[in-house]
Design a protein around this motif. Structure first.
Motif, PDB file in Angstrom:
ATOM      1  N   GLN A  79       7.858   6.298  -0.716  1.00  0.00           N
ATOM      2  CA  GLN A  79       6.937   6.791   0.875  1.00  0.00           C
ATOM      3  C   GLN A  79       6.284   7.780   0.689  1.00  0.00           C
ATOM      4  O   GLN A  79       6.266   8.424   1.755  1.00  0.00           O
ATOM      5  N   VAL A  80       5.433   7.374  -0.216  1.00  0.00           N
ATOM      6  CA  VAL A  80       4.542   8.318  -1.052  1.00  0.00           C
ATOM      7  C   VAL A  80       3.110   8.773   0.078  1.00  0.00           C
ATOM      8  O   VAL A  80       2.510   7.367   0.416  1.00  0.00           O
ATOM      9  N   ILE A  81       2.773   9.654   1.015  1.00  0.00           N
ATOM     10  CA  ILE A  81       1.686   9.581   1.355  1.00  0.00           C
ATOM     11  C   ILE A  81       1.036  10.250   1.225  1.00  0.00           C
ATOM     12  O   ILE A  81       0.258  11.487   1.031  1.00  0.00           O
ATOM     13  N   ASP A  82      -0.147   9.528   0.104  1.00  0.00           N
ATOM     14  CA  ASP A  82      -0.907  10.000  -1.151  1.00  0.00           C
ATOM     15  C   ASP A  82      -2.792   9.634  -0.653  1.00  0.00           C
ATOM     16  O   ASP A  82      -2.631   9.116   0.070  1.00  0.00           O
ATOM     17  N   PRO A  84      -5.106   7.868  -1.745  1.00  0.00           N
ATOM     18  CA  PRO A  84      -5.992   6.431  -0.940  1.00  0.00           C
ATOM     19  C   PRO A  84      -5.155   6.064  -0.149  1.00  0.00           C
ATOM     20  O   PRO A  84      -6.003   5.297   0.402  1.00  0.00           O
ATOM     21  N   LEU A  85      -4.062   6.541   0.009  1.00  0.00           N
ATOM     22  CA  LEU A  85      -3.772   5.690   1.464  1.00  0.00           C
ATOM     23  C   LEU A  85      -4.636   6.307   2.377  1.00  0.00           C
ATOM     24  O   LEU A  85      -5.204   5.286   3.326  1.00  0.00           O
ATOM     25  N   VAL A  86      -4.751   7.480   2.620  1.00  0.00           N
ATOM     26  CA  VAL A  86      -5.240   8.154   4.291  1.00  0.00           C
ATOM     27  C   VAL A  86      -6.478   7.815   3.704  1.00  0.00           C
ATOM     28  O   VAL A  86      -7.278   7.594   4.724  1.00  0.00           O
ATOM     29  N   LEU A  87      -7.524   8.173   2.906  1.00  0.00           N
ATOM     30  CA  LEU A  87      -8.888   7.766   2.360  1.00  0.00           C
ATOM     31  C   LEU A  87      -9.255   6.126   3.158  1.00  0.00           C
ATOM     32  O   LEU A  87     -10.303   5.724   4.110  1.00  0.00           O
ATOM     33  N   GLY A  88      -8.308   5.081   2.410  1.00  0.00           N
ATOM     34  CA  GLY A  88      -8.697   4.241   2.365  1.00  0.00           C
ATOM     35  C   GLY A  88      -8.287   3.461   3.801  1.00  0.00           C
ATOM     36  O   GLY A  88      -9.236   2.797   4.694  1.00  0.00           O
ATOM     37  N   ALA A  89      -7.722   3.886   4.501  1.00  0.00           N
ATOM     38  CA  ALA A  89      -7.505   3.798   6.487  1.00  0.00           C
ATOM     39  C   ALA A  89      -8.164   4.351   6.953  1.00  0.00           C
ATOM     40  O   ALA A  89      -8.821   3.889   8.299  1.00  0.00           O
ATOM     41  N   LEU A  90      -8.711   5.438   6.546  1.00  0.00           N
ATOM     42  CA  LEU A  90      -9.799   6.424   7.165  1.00  0.00           C
ATOM     43  C   LEU A  90     -11.237   5.222   7.327  1.00  0.00           C
ATOM     44  O   LEU A  90     -11.665   5.357   7.592  1.00  0.00           O
ATOM     45  N   LEU A  91     -11.535   5.008   5.855  1.00  0.00           N
ATOM     46  CA  LEU A  91     -12.739   3.998   5.723  1.00  0.00           C
ATOM     47  C   LEU A  91     -12.413   2.402   6.485  1.00  0.00           C
ATOM     48  O   LEU A  91     -13.451   2.158   7.221  1.00  0.00           O
ATOM     49  N   PHE A  92     -10.786   1.781   6.114  1.00  0.00           N
ATOM     50  CA  PHE A  92     -11.149   0.600   7.032  1.00  0.00           C
ATOM     51  C   PHE A  92     -10.583   0.959   8.517  1.00  0.00           C
ATOM     52  O   PHE A  92     -12.063   0.337   8.716  1.00  0.00           O
TER      53      PHE A  92
END
Lengths: 137, 142
Positions: A79-82, A84-92
């Motif tokens: 359930q952790v919003i880390d 890599p998740l945010v950066l990856g989503a941004l790049l995607f």
């Protein structure tokens, strides 16, 4: 064996759905993402239909405790919003907003490729490998 | 010009949802295309065949739809080649890093009420809207 057949059947349904919905048309996707231009809301109905249905079915399915043909469900309970998740989503999101392709439609278009695919798809595969290979060292 | 096609969009969406539901129900797997492809590229032991079959089915399913009359997209004249490659790199790297895409996070993740997916969807949707606006209306790319 059964699991493999199930995967095939699900893939067929998914691919047909993508093409039917118009998700494989980058310009149609961009017509949804382009809030300053003539807006095509169709994608809302695609995501609404897909997510809406799954909201109902997933609850029932997960309640079973395990899938029918396997021992356990295969996904992370994290359930952790880390970062890599945010950066990856941004790049995607940026990549998607540029050309209007996301992974599913890009692959599905191997069924009816045009010149764009031979530029986007290798880029996408390279991007995946670039992200995964260093991590595995 | 793109016309509003709510019925085929909804029908297609329901089929996607159906596929994801059945994959979870039978195989216990998330129908996240980036994840299925990504793990296939690294040749995980024993987990290759179902991924291959799913993706082959994906292509075949789309092919069937086109065979039945759906119109495949045409290349956009003048769309910069380097930009397509760059977009591909971003989509590939980004979905791999965030462990999901529109199907993995957007459909499956939201459906199972994943907080991670909610965050991912919020970020990539906003990023996409802003990017399209910049690319089209600031830089004038098609």
């Amino acid at each position: 064996m059964l699991r493999d057949l199930a995967a095939l059947a699900c893939g067929l349904t998914f691919g047909f759905g993508l093409a039917l919905a118009g998700m494989t048309s980058p310009t149609k996707v961009l017509a949804f993402l382009d809030i300053a231009g003539p807006w095509d809301a169709s994608l809302l109905f695609v995501l609404g239909g897909a997510t809406g249905l799954c909201l109902l079915t997933f609850r029932l399915i997960l309640r079973q405790g395990r899938p029918l043909l396997d021992e356990s469900f295969h996904f992370s309970p994290s359930q952790v919003i880390d970062p890599p998740l945010v950066l990856g989503a941004l790049l995607f999101g940026i990549g998607w907003g540029i050309a209007g392709y996301c992974p599913g439609p890009a692959l599905a278009l191997l069924a009816a490729p045009n010149g764009e695919l031979w530029l986007f798809l290798p880029g996408m595969l390279a991007g995946i490998l670039l992200q995964k290979i260093p991590v595995r060292k | 010009m793109h016309t509003f096609t709510p019925w085929t969009a909804l029908a297609g969406g329901l089929l996607i949802g159906l596929a994801a539901s059945v994959l979870l129900w039978l195989n216990g797997r998330i129908a996240g295309i980036s994840g299925i492809l990504g793990r296939l590229l690294l040749l995980p032991r024993g987990d290759v065949l179902w991924r291959l079959l799913f993706l082959a089915g994906l292509v075949a399913g789309a092919a069937l739809c086109y065979l039945l009359g759906a119109e495949p997209p045409r290349a956009r004249p003048g769309f910069p080649a380097w930009l397509l490659v760059a977009a591909g790199l971003l989509v590939g790297f980004g979905t791999s890093l965030s462990n999901g895409c529109t199907s993995g996070h957007g459909v499956c993740g939201l459906a199972r009420l994943s907080v991670r997916s909610l965050a991912a969807v919020a970020v990539f949707m906003v990023a996409a809207f802003i990017t399209t606006w910049v690319v089209r209306h600031v830089f004038g790319v098609l």
